[in-house]
Design a protein around this motif. Structure first.
Motif, PDB file in Angstrom:
ATOM      1  N   LYS B   3     -18.661  26.869  53.828  1.00 50.11           N
ATOM      2  CA  LYS B   3     -17.920  26.665  52.593  1.00 50.11           C
ATOM      3  C   LYS B   3     -17.240  27.959  52.153  1.00 50.11           C
ATOM      4  O   LYS B   3     -16.090  27.960  51.756  1.00 50.11           O
ATOM      5  CB  LYS B   3     -18.900  26.188  51.517  1.00 50.11           C
ATOM      6  N   ASP B   7     -13.359  28.688  51.353  1.00 47.35           N
ATOM      7  CA  ASP B   7     -12.897  29.249  50.086  1.00 47.35           C
ATOM      8  C   ASP B   7     -12.033  30.478  50.313  1.00 47.35           C
ATOM      9  O   ASP B   7     -10.986  30.646  49.711  1.00 47.35           O
ATOM     10  CB  ASP B   7     -14.095  29.631  49.216  1.00 47.35           C
ATOM     11  N   GLN B  10      -8.675  29.609  51.464  1.00 49.72           N
ATOM     12  CA  GLN B  10      -7.826  29.058  50.410  1.00 49.72           C
ATOM     13  C   GLN B  10      -7.314  30.139  49.477  1.00 49.72           C
ATOM     14  O   GLN B  10      -6.200  30.076  48.988  1.00 49.72           O
ATOM     15  CB  GLN B  10      -8.622  28.020  49.617  1.00 49.72           C
ATOM     16  N   GLU B  11      -8.181  31.133  49.255  1.00 52.86           N
ATOM     17  CA  GLU B  11      -7.762  32.222  48.372  1.00 52.86           C
ATOM     18  C   GLU B  11      -6.521  32.929  48.907  1.00 52.86           C
ATOM     19  O   GLU B  11      -5.726  33.454  48.168  1.00 52.86           O
ATOM     20  CB  GLU B  11      -8.901  33.250  48.226  1.00 52.86           C
ATOM     21  N   GLY B  50      -3.773  23.745  45.623  1.00 47.32           N
ATOM     22  CA  GLY B  50      -3.067  25.008  45.804  1.00 47.32           C
ATOM     23  C   GLY B  50      -2.254  25.382  44.581  1.00 47.32           C
ATOM     24  O   GLY B  50      -1.897  26.540  44.396  1.00 47.32           O
ATOM     25  N   ARG B  71     -10.792  24.287  39.686  1.00 48.12           N
ATOM     26  CA  ARG B  71     -12.212  24.482  39.979  1.00 48.12           C
ATOM     27  C   ARG B  71     -12.783  25.731  39.321  1.00 48.12           C
ATOM     28  O   ARG B  71     -13.979  25.968  39.420  1.00 48.12           O
ATOM     29  CB  ARG B  71     -12.422  24.567  41.482  1.00 48.12           C
TER      30      ARG B  71
END
Ligand SMILES: Cc1cc2nc3c(=O)[nH]c(=O)nc-3n(C[C@H](O)[C@H](O)[C@H](O)COP(=O)(O)OP(=O)(O)OC[C@H]3O[C@@H](n4cnc5c(N)ncnc54)[C@H](O)[C@@H]3O)c2cc1C
Ligand code: FES
Ligand code: FES
Lengths: 325, 205
Positions: B3, B7, B10-11, B50, B71
């Motif tokens: 996970k 993350d 995505q950052e 995004g 989130r």
């Protein structure tokens, strides 16, 4: 960090139902249970639909015929502190005030409390257990000190809610709005045990929103209570607990409801114990017989036999306290 | 592990990263950057993965125009975007109270509150309990009564006490114990903490 999701906060119930009917969507009320589940990967969501702007789901009102309507978004604090609830539905205010911690009660809603997911550490942890679509319930041969002693089959969770047993004792009904319209049912029929379906805890389907809880008008000579045994004074879920609702006439029990928490996958109503006290005065003997009936069908797992004693003790104590009250 | 990797990916997704973007423009200029594009509150529509979502937060009486990921928790935004680091991350799961803030005068856990859910509400952090450069009465009471040892839980304790006293101005010891029961202290300074709350009730008058 919580995995990605998109977020929406509709302004109408109709729109919320529509959005929630889409697969991958999850309902956010107070978020105290949901966010933990998302963070721990217990459930996944592409999108959260927050119902926090649906003002009509908030608050406690008395209807014309004396019954009480509690909106699903009413917080546990609002319920615990409500003078009318304290006076006429003591079991509910005691259930609400004994749940979680002050901060969580300020945020957690009654709808979310009833619909929260189980706290089994295998379910919450990195185990692909039966309830999450896996092969086995790891509690059976594992660390099962906090699991159920009755009503378990293939999966051995306990239902974590402190308000649900109280509400069932008080003969609450719930209203649910979904894609097919609105339905009202007794809260007792809302919960689903593992023998029926071990992948869910209640009847809610995609798009369903629990909108309100309805309590019958308070009856004369009626008393109720909720007692909870836990390991520490705050935050802790019930190891065992009991909600009582009793109608008296000249000291004789006319009608009784006895619902246990912390011992079964659903709030556990014990009709046999109710029968034992009905038509009698509550005394040491009836209390002890009713308490014994509460664990008659219980089959503890390897590490939770202590719950049998807790249940008997708490039921006996609660019944005798009600008599003296 | 898996996970975290996702993350991290995505950052740093395409082009300018979200974190980089916020750092480059800074909170102040971001206000200008988003004017016109922003509706006053969160709209009732889906946001694409995004995308950052516009949000107005009112913290300690000040309005902040921000762009956030859905989130992000209030705790994360307070600390990482508004640099209000008085609010502490402890367990990040509603079990310790270090992250306690007031939302409309009621103590809540900012780690279990989405930042987007806080819009339209008054948020008070421990910084907001100062009287200018002076400690506020609850903070002063914790100093006077030694209401801490290591101090990590203290901001949360102070805010919880403030929330309790706004609601119950003269709590008895039972009410203090219940009111403070959502805040853990690893050092076990509870006796002093309860005394500090009693003193705070006097100092607040
Ligand atoms: C540390 C900790 C301790 C706790 N201790 C206790 C305790 O002792 N006793 C206890 O009873 N609880 C306890 N809780 C559980 C619970 O979080 C709260 O009691 C709270 O009431 C949940 O409400 P919520 O609005 O935050 O729910 P949410 O997190 O918003 O929702 C919970 C679930 O219910 C669904 N849901 C919520 N509202 C509705 C609705 N109206 N219609 C359909 N589905 C809905 C959501 O989709 C989600 O799956 C604890 C939680 C934590 C984190
Ligand atoms: S960090 Fe929020 S309760 Fe621990
Ligand atoms: S003072 Fe150290 S945790 Fe409380």
């Amino acid at each position: 960090m919580i995995p990605w999701f998109t977020y929406s906060r509709p302004n109408s119930l109709k729109d919320a139902v529509k959005q929630l009917s889409v697969p991958g969507t999850r309902l956010h009320a107070g978020g105290t249970d949901l966010l933990g589940c998302l963070r721990d990967g217990v459930v996944a969501a592409d999108k959260l639909v927050s119902i926090s702007h649906l003002a009509e789901l908030r608050g406690i009102t008395r209807t014309g015929n004396g019954s009480v309507r509690i909106g699903a978004l009413t917080t546990l604090t609002e319920i615990a502190e409500h003078p009318y609830i304290m006076e006429h539905y003591a079991a509910l205010s005691e259930g609400a005030s004994s749940a979680a911690s002050p901060q969580l009660r300020n945020q957690g809603t009654i709808g979310g409390n009833i619909s929260q997911r189980p706290r089994c550490w295998y379910f919450r942890g990195d185990f692909h257990c039966l309830r999450k679509g896996g092969e086995a319930c790891y509690a059976v041969a594992g660390e099962n000190q906090f699991h159920c002693i009755v009503g378990g089959q293939s999966c051995f969770i306990v239902h974590p809610s402190d308000t649900a047993p109280a509400l069932i004792a008080l003969e609450a009904r719930v209203r649910i709005t979904g894609p097919q319209g609105t339905r009202t049912l007794p809260l007792e029929s809302f919960f689903v045990g593992p023998q029926k379906d071990f992948t869910r805890e209640n009847v809610l389907d995609a798009g369903d929103i629990l909108t309100e809880i309805l309590l019958p008008a308070p009856a004369a000579n009626h008393r109720s209570s909720y007692r909870k045994v836990r390991a520490r004074g705050a935050w802790d879920f019930a190891l065992a607990g009991v909600a009582l609702s009793v109608r008296f006439s000249n000291g004789i029990v006319q009608l009784a409801r006895i619902v246990l928490s912390g011992v079964a996958p659903v709030p556990w109503r014990v009709r046999e114990a109710e029968k034992i006290v009905t038509g009698k005065e509550i005394d040491d003997e009836t209390a002890s017989q009713a308490a014994a009936a509460c664990v008659k069908d219980a089959v503890p797992l390897a590490k939770n036999e202590y719950k049998l004693h807790l249940v008997r003790g708490v039921v006996e104590e609660a019944l005798l306290a009600m008599k003296q009250a | 592990m898996e996970k975290e990797k996702i993350d991290a990916a995505q950052e740093s997704s395409p082009g300018i990263t979200r974190r980089g973007f916020l750092q480059t423009v800074g909170i102040g200029t971001l206000e200008i950057a988003v004017v016109g594009a922003v509706a006053p509150a969160v709209q009732a529509e889906t946001r694409q993965r995004g995308n950052l979502v516009p949000l107005t937060l009112k913290v300690n009486g000040q309005r902040h125009e921000l762009h956030v990921e859905p989130r992000w928790t209030l705790l994360y935004v307070l600390r990482e975007k508004l640099e209000l680091t008085g609010t502490k991350p402890g367990c990040d799961r509603g079990e310790c109270g270090a992250c306690t803030v007031l939302i409309d005068d009621r103590p809540r856990y900012s780690c279990l509150t989405l930042a987007l859910e806080a819009d339209g509400h008054e948020i008070t952090t421990v910084e907001g309990l100062m009287h200018g450069e002076q400690l506020g009465p609850v903070q002063e009471a914790f100093v006077q009564e030694d209401g801490f040892q290591c101090g990590f839980c203290t901001p949360g304790q102070v805010v919880a006490a403030e929330g309790l006293l706004r609601h119950t101005a003269n709590p008895d010891i039972g009410e203090i114990r219940t009111g403070m029961s959502g805040n853990l202290c690893r050092c076990g300074a509870y006796g002093h903490i309860f005394k500090a709350v009693q003193r705070a009730a006097i100092l607040r008058k």
